[in-house]
Scaffold this motif. Sequence first.
Motif, short mmCIF file in Angstrom:
data_model
loop_
_atom_site.label_atom_id
_atom_site.label_comp_id
_atom_site.label_asym_id
_atom_site.label_seq_id
_atom_site.Cartn_x
_atom_site.Cartn_y
_atom_site.Cartn_z
N ALA A 142 71.17 51.98 36.60
CA ALA A 142 69.82 52.55 36.48
C ALA A 142 69.07 51.93 35.30
CB ALA A 142 69.89 54.07 36.33
N ASN A 169 60.41 58.91 42.14
CA ASN A 169 61.57 58.03 41.99
C ASN A 169 61.65 57.50 40.56
OD1 ASN A 169 59.46 56.20 42.12
ND2 ASN A 169 60.64 54.67 43.24
N LEU A 170 62.78 56.87 40.25
CA LEU A 170 63.01 56.40 38.88
C LEU A 170 61.96 55.36 38.49
CD1 LEU A 170 64.63 56.18 36.28
CD2 LEU A 170 66.20 54.62 37.45
N ALA A 171 61.65 54.46 39.40
CA ALA A 171 60.71 53.38 39.07
C ALA A 171 59.36 53.95 38.63
CB ALA A 171 60.54 52.45 40.27
N ASP A 172 58.86 54.92 39.35
CA ASP A 172 57.55 55.50 38.99
C ASP A 172 57.63 56.26 37.67
OD1 ASP A 172 56.32 54.43 41.15
OD2 ASP A 172 56.15 56.29 42.31
N ARG A 229 57.47 53.74 34.99
CA ARG A 229 56.10 53.18 34.85
C ARG A 229 55.24 54.10 33.98
NH1 ARG A 229 56.93 51.94 40.64
NH2 ARG A 229 57.46 49.72 40.63
N PHE A 246 67.77 48.48 36.23
CA PHE A 246 66.66 48.68 37.16
C PHE A 246 65.40 49.10 36.39
CE2 PHE A 246 64.44 51.67 40.10
CZ PHE A 246 64.08 50.76 41.08
#
Lengths: 296, 155
Positions: free
Chosen positions: A104, A80-83, A86, A107
């Motif tokens: 995005a 996903n985008l969050a990972d 990170r 986020f």
Amino acid sequence: MEDVISAYDFSRDQYLEIFSLADEILKGRKIKMKEKIIAEAFFEPSTRTALSFSAAAQRLGMNVIGFSSQEGTSVVKGENLADTIRMMENYSDCIVIRHKFDGAAKFAAEVSSKPVINAGDGKHEHPTQTLVDLYTIFKTFNTIDGLNFGLIGDLRYARTVNSLLRGLTRFKPKSVYLISPPPLKARKEILRELNYEYVELNSPYDVLHDLDVVYVTRIQKERFPDEVEYEKVKESYTIDEKIVNSMRKGSIILHPLPRVNEIDRKIDVSPHAKYFYQASLAVPIRQALFVKILGE
Amino acid sequence: MENGLIVTKIKDGTVIDHIPAGRALAVLKILGIKGNEGNRVALVMNVDSHRIGKKDIVKIEERVINNVESELITLIAPNATINIIRNYEVAEKRKLRIPDIVVGILKCQNPLCITNNDPEGISKFSSVSKVPIVLKCDYCDTELTEDDVLRQILS
């Protein structure tokens, strides 16, 4: 300055400071930031934005890592985008993101402790294009205040329009005309918050002679909910010789590019046509932005 | 009670008054009341009100609603009053106001909003107008009206 998610993230003074620094860079000032690494996360296609960010970083002596499409990344494996963000914040000092989903970049900025620059999020915003747009106008007229603007084309799905309208709230435009076919009118959510007067029109002819800046956008085919709607409006406007001949002396035509057919190529040699000059300013203005965010 | 409809006082629980007529069922939906929880619930609909013309009232025994539930109720019933009852007396009058920020409860209507497309995405809305209610997505600027909120709650 931290994240750049919206054209609202710059105050008037910050816009002017960035313009001034870009001027110094154009005049030959050398700034080196050798220890820094920029991560470019381009989940959507880009020519000018990605290349000019890379060129700006390299001119400052920075290293650039990243990707220009999600093919070849773990996103295709379902990350996903969050990972993804990170990982990139661990490897860099600043993340430049372009993504197809609206919001995005905001986020990503919430996930990352490193500064995030929005290089275009869906149909939402593209604040660094606004830096380029306003810098071009500032260099041409030596002001942004008091000018008459005509934004022509797809005002509904063009993220550059949302950002430009928001960026103009930091200045005092004399008048802003929003010229588009009815289905492509600007979003009411954006219009409601503006602090200057605007007029919505279907045709540019009544106001062309008054305009200082004609800002043209491509119909954003990729953002239309369906092909039928696109077919109804495609090629519904073209900046041609008839339009250019009605423009006042000294007025300019800008376009964030890429263009398709909305500006007749014959216009490219007109003294009004400033869109390639505009694109050329993308590097010094993004250099100035990196310096403001990361420090010298 | 107005119009001769008699609903007895409750001993302990919550009374929600001045709900716009016809929205009592939506209030029950917000509170997750399906009828099989065992609480005694009184529902009065379309009674006359000096303040708002017609109104609904909901009384729930043995349940004190929480602040999140109260906030949600204001989104569809901005003028509602919520009284917490203990031993037949009003023990607490909840001051209701439309929240400035609504997190994680409503869904952005833009299918391309990041909050609908990342498993870690959490919706967040800021209220840009309280009368009429307009909420704006913090991520993509898409707006929700009171009708949109009502539709989401009832769906």
